[in-house]
Design an enzyme around this catalytic site. Sequence first.
Site, mmCIF file in Angstrom:
data_model
loop_
_atom_site.group_PDB
_atom_site.id
_atom_site.type_symbol
_atom_site.label_atom_id
_atom_site.label_comp_id
_atom_site.label_asym_id
_atom_site.label_seq_id
_atom_site.Cartn_x
_atom_site.Cartn_y
_atom_site.Cartn_z
ATOM 1 N N SER A 169 44.225 56.568 32.522
ATOM 2 C CA SER A 169 42.876 56.336 32.025
ATOM 3 C C SER A 169 42.695 54.891 31.592
ATOM 4 C CB SER A 169 42.557 57.261 30.843
ATOM 5 O OG SER A 169 41.233 57.042 30.391
ATOM 6 N N LYS B 163 44.796 64.891 31.127
ATOM 7 C CA LYS B 163 43.846 63.896 31.638
ATOM 8 C C LYS B 163 42.504 64.555 31.958
ATOM 9 C CE LYS B 163 42.378 59.966 33.423
ATOM 10 N NZ LYS B 163 41.252 60.281 34.284
ATOM 11 N N HIS C 198 40.783 65.112 28.722
ATOM 12 C CA HIS C 198 40.357 63.774 28.280
ATOM 13 C C HIS C 198 39.023 63.412 28.932
ATOM 14 C CE1 HIS C 198 39.881 59.543 29.470
ATOM 15 N NE2 HIS C 198 40.427 59.205 28.313
ATOM 16 N N ASN C 199 38.924 63.630 30.245
ATOM 17 C CA ASN C 199 37.685 63.299 30.942
ATOM 18 C C ASN C 199 36.531 64.173 30.480
ATOM 19 O OD1 ASN C 199 39.390 61.588 32.321
ATOM 20 N ND2 ASN C 199 38.593 62.099 34.326
ATOM 21 N N GLU D 5 35.329 62.805 27.347
ATOM 22 C CA GLU D 5 34.570 61.603 27.714
ATOM 23 C C GLU D 5 33.127 61.962 28.072
ATOM 24 O OE1 GLU D 5 34.713 58.904 31.671
ATOM 25 O OE2 GLU D 5 36.606 58.998 30.559
#
Length: 474
Positions: free
Chosen positions: A133, A187, A190-191, A194
């Site tokens: 990232s 990940k 995480h996105n 986001e």
Amino acid sequence: MAHSVMGMIGLAVMGKNLARNIAGKKIPICVYNRSYEKTQSFLSDIALDEQVRPYVVGVECVRSFVASLSRPRAIMIMVKAGAATDETIAQLLPYLEEGDIVIDGGNAHFSDTLRRSTECAARGIRFVGCGVSGGEEGALRGPALMPGGSREAYDVIAPIFETIAAHVDGEPCCAYIGPDGAGHYVKMVHNGIEYGDMQLICEVYHLMRDVLGLGASDIGDVFSAWNEGELDSYLIEITARIMRAVDPHTGVPLVDVILDRAGQKGTGVWTSVHALELGMPLSIITSSVFARMLSAQYDERHAAGKVLEGPRVPPIDRSARDGWIEQLRQALYVSKICSYAQGFAQLRVAAQSFGWDLPFVAIAKLFRGGCIIRARFLRDIAQAFEAHPQLTNLLLHDQFRDACASYQSSWRAVVSLGVQHGIPLPALSASLAYYDAYRSTRLPANVLQAQRDFFGAHTFERIDRPGSFHHEWT
């Protein structure tokens, strides 16, 4: 003769910048791209960079690429997720030997990483699925890295990864996440977080623009001030800069001439879909995904806007602006807490489902730098998990619980303001609804269960005795 300690396949923006980052740390690397012209172009680009060029070798074929690497070979793949990654692995396998390491640094779906881990293990190849990232700048200057897969493989590549990663308070934003698909799963979430962060900021901007009547430059000043306090984060910082950018063609704020139709690459959808499969309430992130989808219905929205009426309310008095700006700040902060709470709760349940022992303290710490969601309050999240390793939800930690209690009047006022003025606030309202539902000791699901039993004999539980019951309603 073999001399490179790292190999990079794929020289699009992320692959090129990671390769430059690695070579810039004086780590010898061999690069390969399916199109040799891209390899030559990359070598030409770095020809005059005395810190990078001596540590890079470019080759024309897979056989030469593998032969150039010291054993155990460590090869990072940065190609398009999906079929292209499978094709690249298939091209490599005939030349690899037992103990070699293949690292997928693309935005792979974690289920593909699970499969690839198994397939490579059957041939004695160690596989690492690594979330990367930070975008192109992070890849060059220091990304957040989330490697999962073979622990032994990570121990081999850790000196490289921990060197090229971003660093915060002297610690690398890189940590071993767990076996098989754990890295790519983290990940993915995480996105998703986001998506939620970005949508919450957009909704606050919408209120400042259309209800408070602020121009882009003034909104930029607000975000810049917020970035000095508890909302300090990369996304708040860049939003302030976005608001101040001027369109060179028209001389007006650039943000005012950008079409309000959002794109996405699917990782937010993946996060929401798996939340449904796990039975986890990921309402804020999912609302943010839907908001992007609705924005994409640009022509439909413009047609509907001509026939569907909204409320007619007087504008906010200028004298009240400063008070509302502070309430917006507070509402954004606690909504952000709820979004991260949902994301980390999903990670906890996924870890139980897949048998992963996810290091939540390390995850929160590596999110502090390099990545898109880096923010000051991630230090508080890391401290919360350090103090309470079995914490089921961040809302239950003293600091976040107290913040929600202190700011909830502003939170409710902001959501009400949006409703009164016809401003859609899917993420802000979802966060407040989640908070209220999570703290409720008596939800109306008793009526829902009665309905299900009425039309489908699905049974229900009682509050006064154990067991499952059915009532003859007719």
